[in-house]
Design an enzyme around this catalytic site. Structure first.
Site, short mmCIF file in Angstrom:
data_model
loop_
_atom_site.label_atom_id
_atom_site.label_comp_id
_atom_site.label_asym_id
_atom_site.label_seq_id
_atom_site.Cartn_x
_atom_site.Cartn_y
_atom_site.Cartn_z
N GLY A 12 0.81 -1.20 0.00
CA GLY A 12 0.00 0.00 0.00
C GLY A 12 0.85 1.25 0.00
O GLY A 12 2.04 1.22 0.33
N SER A 13 0.24 2.37 -0.40
CA SER A 13 0.95 3.65 -0.41
C SER A 13 -0.06 4.77 -0.28
O SER A 13 -1.27 4.59 -0.49
CB SER A 13 1.76 3.81 -1.70
N GLY A 14 0.42 5.93 0.10
CA GLY A 14 -0.45 7.09 0.26
C GLY A 14 0.39 8.33 0.46
O GLY A 14 1.59 8.34 0.18
N GLY A 15 -0.25 9.37 1.00
CA GLY A 15 0.46 10.62 1.21
C GLY A 15 1.59 10.49 2.22
O GLY A 15 2.53 11.27 2.20
N PHE A 16 1.50 9.52 3.12
CA PHE A 16 2.50 9.33 4.16
C PHE A 16 3.74 8.63 3.65
O PHE A 16 4.81 8.70 4.24
CB PHE A 16 1.91 8.49 5.31
N GLY A 17 3.62 7.85 2.55
CA GLY A 17 4.72 7.04 2.08
C GLY A 17 4.23 5.69 1.59
O GLY A 17 3.15 5.59 1.01
N LYS A 24 7.32 0.33 6.96
CA LYS A 24 6.69 1.59 6.58
C LYS A 24 7.78 2.63 6.31
O LYS A 24 8.55 2.97 7.20
CB LYS A 24 5.75 2.08 7.68
N ASP A 66 -6.61 10.22 15.72
CA ASP A 66 -7.12 9.89 14.39
C ASP A 66 -7.78 8.51 14.38
O ASP A 66 -7.53 7.70 13.48
CB ASP A 66 -6.00 9.95 13.35
N VAL A 91 3.99 1.21 2.39
CA VAL A 91 4.04 0.09 3.32
C VAL A 91 4.36 -1.19 2.54
O VAL A 91 3.80 -1.42 1.47
CB VAL A 91 2.72 -0.07 4.10
#
Length: 329
Positions: free
Chosen positions: A69-74, A89, A191, A76
Site C-alpha cells: 500500500g501507499s499514500g500521502g505518508f509514504g 513503513k 485519528d 508500506v
C-alpha cells in the site's frame, strides 16, 4: 442468533499489565541531535518478538519485500525479517509541509514503548537508511508487526461480510481496550477511524497509524497545550479540535463514537460539503443519525444509541472516560 455482547461488559474493569519504560524523545525538540533516536531500551539482535523496540534495522536480514500500500505518508511493504513476517513503513517528506511530515514520523513512535494486544507493535525505527532501500525524500523507516491486509474500513464498506451485533461490538471492545491502554500511558491517538484499525486473521482489532498522536505530559484526563498543526480526519474530529482548542483524551472518545456508529450502520457518517459539515458539527451539533436506523430500535440498540450520545457530546465533561470508574463502555 446469539444475544449480542452486553454493552456494559465491553471494557474490562482492570487495566492490562504493561511495560512502560519511558517515552520517545523527538529531535525536533532537541536541536542539533540530528537523526539520533532516543530509546528506552535496546532490543537484542535476533529477537524480533521482544517487547522493546530498537533504533537498529538489520537491513541484510530483510527478505521478500513486497509493496502492499501507499499514500500521502509514504509506502508500506510486507517483508520477512529475522524469520518473522513484518510490515515495513517508509515515511516520505511532504513537499507542502516538511515540518508536519517530520512531526508525523516522530509521532508514529509515541506508543513504540508500549505492548498491548490491540495496538500495532513497533519493532524498530530509524532515520538512517541504506541507499538501496532509500525512498526519494524519505524521512525514515518503521518496522512493525504484520497484522494483515484488512482494516475496518474495508470490512465495513468494501466487503459483503456479515457484521452482526456480536461481531461489531467485539470489534468495538478491542478498540476501547486499546484506547484505555494508550490513555493510561498518556498517549492520545487523535485519528481513530475504521481505516486506522487493522483486523488480524483471528479477528483481533489493532490500532495503527500514530502519525497524529500526542504524548501528554500530565494526567491524560487533563487538557494539554494546543496542537501545532491540524491532524485527524474531519468526519471523526471532535468539535474542540475543529475550534482549535486544547486536547485531552476525550477527543479519542468522540472519534470512537463515530467509528462505533459506522460499525453498526455500515454507512458514512456524513454526506455533503466538507466545510459545511465541520461548521455544522461545531455550530449546530451535527452528528450521525440514530433515529433513521432500525439497528437502534432494539433494547441493546437503544443502549448503543445512549452510549453514542455520550461519546460525541459537545461537552467533554459528559463524555465517558477510558479510565477510572466512568468507562468508555
Amino acid at each position: 442468533m446469539p444475544s449480542p455482547i452486553p454493552v456494559t461488559r465491553l471494557l474490562p474493569k482492570d487495566l492490562y499489565p504493561c511495560v512502560d519504560i519511558g517515552t520517545c524523545s523527538s529531535p525536533l525538540a532537541q536541536p542539533g541531535r540530528g537523526s539520533t533516536l532516543q530509546v528506552p531500551a535496546q532490543r537484542p539482535h535476533g529477537r524480533v518478538t521482544s517487547r522493546f523496540w530498537s533504533t537498529v534495522i538489520h537491513w541484510d536480514q530483510l527478505r521478500s519485500v513486497v509493496p502492499v500500500g501507499s499514500g500521502g505518508f509514504g509506502s508500506v511493504y510486507k517483508a520477512e525479517y529475522l524469520g518473522e513476517t513484518v510490515a515495513l513503513k517508509k515515511v516520505k517528506k511532504s513537499s507542502k509541509n516538511q515540518l508536519a511530515s517530520r512531526q508525523s514520523f516522530w509521532a508514529e513512535l509515541n506508543a513504540a514503548h508500549l505492548t498491548h494486544k490491540n495496538i500495532v507493535r513497533v519493532l524498530a525505527a530509524t532515520t538512517c537508511v541504506p541507499a538501496d532501500f532509500e525512498v526519494e525524500d524519505s524521512i525514515g523507516t518503521i518496522l512493525m508487526e504484520f497484522v494483515g491486509s484488512r482494516n475496518l474500513q474495508q470490512i465495513i464498506y468494501g466487503s459483503s461480510e456479515l457484521l452482526e451485533p456480536n461481531r461489531s461490538l467485539k470489534f468495538s471492545a478491542d478498540i476501547a481496550d486499546g484506547l484505555r491502554f494508550l490513555h493510561s500511558h498518556g498517549v492520545v491517538h487523535l485519528d481513530i477511524k475504521p481505516a486506522n484499525v487493522l483486523v488480524s486473521r483471528t479477528e483481533v482489532c489493532k490500532i495503527a497509524d500514530f502519525g497524529c498522536s500526542l504524548k501528554l505530559d500530565r494526567d491524560p484526563e487533563l487538557i494539554s497545550p494546543y496542537l501545532s498543526h491540524v491532524c485527524g480526519t474531519y468526519t471523526h474530529r471532535a468539535p474542540e479540535l475543529l475550534r482549535g482548542e486544547p486536547v485531552s483524551s476525550k477527543v479519542d472518545i468522540f472519534s470512537f463514537g463515530i467509528t462505533l456508529w459506522q460499525l453498526l450502520t455500515r454507512e458514512p457518517p456524513y454526506t455533503g460539503d466538507r466545510q459545511h459539515i465541520m461548521y455544522s458539527v461545531v455550530a449546530h451539533g451535527l452528528r450521525p443519525s440514530v433515529q433513521s436506523h432500525s439497528v437502534f430500535r432494539s433494547d441493546w440498540g437503544r443502549l448503543c444509541a445512549t452510549l453514542l450520545g455520550r461519546c460525541w457530546s459537545a461537552d467533554t465533561r459528559l463524555r465517558p472516560s477510558s479510565l477510572g470508574s466512568d468507562h468508555v463502555i
